[in-house]
Design an enzyme around this catalytic site. Sequence first.
Site, PDB file in Angstrom:
ATOM      1  N   ASN A 276       0.826  -1.200   0.000  1.00  0.00           N
ATOM      2  CA  ASN A 276       0.000   0.000   0.000  1.00  0.00           C
ATOM      3  C   ASN A 276       0.860   1.250   0.000  1.00  0.00           C
ATOM      4  O   ASN A 276       0.543   2.243   0.594  1.00  0.00           O
ATOM      5  CB  ASN A 276      -0.952  -0.006   1.197  1.00  0.00           C
ATOM      6  CG  ASN A 276      -0.247  -0.457   2.452  1.00  0.00           C
ATOM      7  OD1 ASN A 276       0.954  -0.694   2.432  1.00  0.00           O
ATOM      8  ND2 ASN A 276      -0.966  -0.568   3.543  1.00  0.00           N
ATOM      9  N   CYS A 277       1.989   1.158  -0.654  1.00  0.00           N
ATOM     10  CA  CYS A 277       2.887   2.298  -0.779  1.00  0.00           C
ATOM     11  C   CYS A 277       2.479   3.041  -2.036  1.00  0.00           C
ATOM     12  O   CYS A 277       2.945   2.740  -3.121  1.00  0.00           O
ATOM     13  CB  CYS A 277       4.321   1.796  -0.876  1.00  0.00           C
ATOM     14  SG  CYS A 277       5.541   3.084  -0.918  1.00  0.00           S
ATOM     15  N   LEU A 278       1.549   3.979  -1.876  1.00  0.00           N
ATOM     16  CA  LEU A 278       0.920   4.542  -3.068  1.00  0.00           C
ATOM     17  C   LEU A 278       1.535   5.883  -3.454  1.00  0.00           C
ATOM     18  O   LEU A 278       2.150   6.531  -2.642  1.00  0.00           O
ATOM     19  CB  LEU A 278      -0.581   4.719  -2.808  1.00  0.00           C
ATOM     20  CG  LEU A 278      -1.288   3.416  -2.475  1.00  0.00           C
ATOM     21  CD1 LEU A 278      -2.602   3.686  -1.762  1.00  0.00           C
ATOM     22  CD2 LEU A 278      -1.544   2.601  -3.727  1.00  0.00           C
TER      23      LEU A 278
END
Lengths: 120, 110, 99
Positions: free
Chosen positions: B108-110
Amino acid sequence: MADKSILIIIRKAPYSNSIAKGAIELALASSVFEQKLSLVFTGDGVWQLLAQQQTETLGDKNHGKLLSALPLYDLEPVFVDEQALNQRSIELEDLLLQPELINSKTIKKMMADADTIFCF
Amino acid sequence: MSSLSNYSTIELDKEGFLKNLNDWNKEIANILATNEGIELTEAHWEIIHLLRQFYQEFELSPAMRPLIKYVSQQLGSDKGKSIYLLKLFPGSPAKIASKIAGLPKPDNCL
Amino acid sequence: MILHTVNKSPFESNTFLECLELCDHGSSILLIEDGIYAAKKNTPSANKIESISGIKFYALSADIEARGLDENISSAITVVDDAGFVDLVTQHQSVSSWF
């Protein structure tokens, strides 16, 4: 982004497919945007919360460990359908995360109040 | 990547994350850090070891906010601050420190 | 008011019953895909649908026709086409998909 509330209803057991994992990953990803988000475990979804999951033999990632990260993502408390626990003869002390017990009436209210509902 | 030439069997993905977690050791960490322009000090190693502990515990690479919370719980609130992590791992601390620690890229490293 | 959609046969899974359990008065349930089997006349699920008041039940016509059930749908069901599906979505505050 507007302050929309999200409700994730989780009703599948872990491991036989990736739905349970996908639901939790959605929750973790959404938390990054600081959305108001609640998680409700109902039906077979309550199996996900059993504390004693051991996946070394199966070779999958441990779903219980993933759930244990929820408080670090500020996703607590999680809510659990009391009736689903009773039907499966699961005790509260068997569970991860010290969830908050709720009944179907409360779940209906949460659904009515949510802007967006994801049902897994 | 040329600086990994002594480790011809080690595979990286296109963003420089180790493909196989078991390939990680301290020497590899130093090389990965050099690729990021970082020279590892004791303060860096403390975070790197903590990240590996995080992965053991949750089988997950943390996003920034949970990483800060975890550092705060484990190392105290002085270090559990984004500014502290940004100084050690400038830019995107969760992502860069995870990379050096040999963890997979945060989902979830957006 | 919530629009619930169900796409599983009640003979195969508990999904329809779980949805009913958490469906509040004033809400609607739209049966789609294999969910339409819940609307088959003279079955436990259809009997249940007929006995419930306060919830509106719909089923998608294309899925009913494809499965050969257009003569055998419970009278408690309102059959809608794709445009009707869209209308239902816009008439409700949110949609919850049960699968």
